[in-house]
Design a protein around this motif. Structure first.
Motif, PDB file in Angstrom:
ATOM      1  N   MET A  65       2.319  -7.223 -12.418  1.00 54.97           N
ATOM      2  CA  MET A  65       3.061  -8.160 -11.584  1.00 54.97           C
ATOM      3  C   MET A  65       4.516  -8.129 -12.040  1.00 54.97           C
ATOM      4  O   MET A  65       4.813  -8.367 -13.210  1.00 54.97           O
ATOM      5  N   THR A  66       5.432  -7.814 -11.120  1.00 51.89           N
ATOM      6  CA  THR A  66       6.842  -7.714 -11.468  1.00 51.89           C
ATOM      7  C   THR A  66       7.451  -9.105 -11.566  1.00 51.89           C
ATOM      8  O   THR A  66       6.825 -10.114 -11.232  1.00 51.89           O
ATOM      9  N   ASP A  67       8.706  -9.166 -12.011  1.00 47.61           N
ATOM     10  CA  ASP A  67       9.403 -10.441 -12.167  1.00 47.61           C
ATOM     11  C   ASP A  67       9.593 -11.164 -10.839  1.00 47.61           C
ATOM     12  O   ASP A  67       9.626 -12.390 -10.798  1.00 47.61           O
ATOM     13  N   ASP A  68       9.726 -10.402  -9.751  1.00 42.04           N
ATOM     14  CA  ASP A  68       9.924 -11.038  -8.438  1.00 42.04           C
ATOM     15  C   ASP A  68       8.603 -11.345  -7.731  1.00 42.04           C
ATOM     16  O   ASP A  68       8.602 -11.739  -6.567  1.00 42.04           O
ATOM     17  N   GLY A  69       7.476 -11.186  -8.395  1.00 38.55           N
ATOM     18  CA  GLY A  69       6.184 -11.578  -7.844  1.00 38.55           C
ATOM     19  C   GLY A  69       5.441 -10.498  -7.082  1.00 38.55           C
ATOM     20  O   GLY A  69       4.422 -10.767  -6.467  1.00 38.55           O
ATOM     21  N   GLN A  70       5.917  -9.270  -7.114  1.00 41.90           N
ATOM     22  CA  GLN A  70       5.264  -8.174  -6.403  1.00 41.90           C
ATOM     23  C   GLN A  70       4.135  -7.609  -7.265  1.00 41.90           C
ATOM     24  O   GLN A  70       4.298  -7.385  -8.462  1.00 41.90           O
ATOM     25  N   HIS A  71       2.983  -7.393  -6.651  1.00 40.69           N
ATOM     26  CA  HIS A  71       1.838  -6.824  -7.361  1.00 40.69           C
ATOM     27  C   HIS A  71       1.829  -5.309  -7.161  1.00 40.69           C
ATOM     28  O   HIS A  71       1.850  -4.817  -6.040  1.00 40.69           O
ATOM     29  N   LEU A  72       1.782  -4.580  -8.269  1.00 38.24           N
ATOM     30  CA  LEU A  72       1.743  -3.121  -8.242  1.00 38.24           C
ATOM     31  C   LEU A  72       0.550  -2.640  -9.052  1.00 38.24           C
ATOM     32  O   LEU A  72       0.053  -3.345  -9.931  1.00 38.24           O
ATOM     33  N   ILE A  73       0.113  -1.437  -8.743  1.00 40.79           N
ATOM     34  CA  ILE A  73      -0.911  -0.780  -9.545  1.00 40.79           C
ATOM     35  C   ILE A  73      -0.286   0.470 -10.149  1.00 40.79           C
ATOM     36  O   ILE A  73       0.322   1.280  -9.453  1.00 40.79           O
ATOM     37  N   ARG A  74      -0.418   0.590 -11.470  1.00 44.51           N
ATOM     38  CA  ARG A  74       0.087   1.755 -12.199  1.00 44.51           C
ATOM     39  C   ARG A  74      -1.104   2.652 -12.501  1.00 44.51           C
ATOM     40  O   ARG A  74      -2.049   2.256 -13.167  1.00 44.51           O
ATOM     41  N   ARG A  75      -1.048   3.876 -11.964  1.00 41.18           N
ATOM     42  CA  ARG A  75      -2.137   4.829 -12.158  1.00 41.18           C
ATOM     43  C   ARG A  75      -1.654   5.968 -13.047  1.00 41.18           C
ATOM     44  O   ARG A  75      -0.700   6.669 -12.716  1.00 41.18           O
ATOM     45  N   VAL A  76      -2.314   6.161 -14.173  1.00 34.90           N
ATOM     46  CA  VAL A  76      -2.003   7.251 -15.099  1.00 34.90           C
ATOM     47  C   VAL A  76      -3.170   8.227 -15.051  1.00 34.90           C
ATOM     48  O   VAL A  76      -4.317   7.848 -15.267  1.00 34.90           O
ATOM     49  N   THR A  77      -2.878   9.474 -14.749  1.00 33.46           N
ATOM     50  CA  THR A  77      -3.897  10.507 -14.625  1.00 33.46           C
ATOM     51  C   THR A  77      -3.732  11.507 -15.755  1.00 33.46           C
ATOM     52  O   THR A  77      -2.633  11.983 -16.016  1.00 33.46           O
ATOM     53  N   LYS A  78      -4.818  11.820 -16.430  1.00 30.84           N
ATOM     54  CA  LYS A  78      -4.809  12.843 -17.479  1.00 30.84           C
ATOM     55  C   LYS A  78      -5.282  14.144 -16.845  1.00 30.84           C
ATOM     56  O   LYS A  78      -6.403  14.224 -16.348  1.00 30.84           O
ATOM     57  N   VAL A  79      -4.402  15.149 -16.846  1.00 29.90           N
ATOM     58  CA  VAL A  79      -4.686  16.424 -16.184  1.00 29.90           C
ATOM     59  C   VAL A  79      -4.647  17.540 -17.224  1.00 29.90           C
ATOM     60  O   VAL A  79      -3.679  17.676 -17.962  1.00 29.90           O
TER      61      VAL A  79
END
Length: 67
Positions: free
Chosen positions: A13-27
């Protein structure tokens, strides 16, 4: 290109209230080394209107943006 080994998704959740998903892929790459590309995308379920300017930016090829 490579073989996907593992993916992790973290809700942010960012400071301005936006919800994001962070996806890290191991390749696993063909040379035996690992890459960790990171993607961020919007997690809100509501519909968002795309402005005309954003549509114009999507229509412009990438090489034209760099010139």
């Amino acid at each position: 290109m490579g073989k996907i080994i593992h993916q992790t998704m973290t809700r942010i959740m960012t400071d301005d209230g936006q919800h994001l998903i962070r996806r890290v892929t191991k390749v696993l790459m063909p040379n035996g080394k690992y890459r960790y590309p990171v993607d961020y995308f919007d997690a809100s379920s509501d519909v968002v209107k795309v402005s005309d300017q954003e549509l114009d930016n999507l229509r412009i090829p990438g090489y034209m943006m760099l010139v």
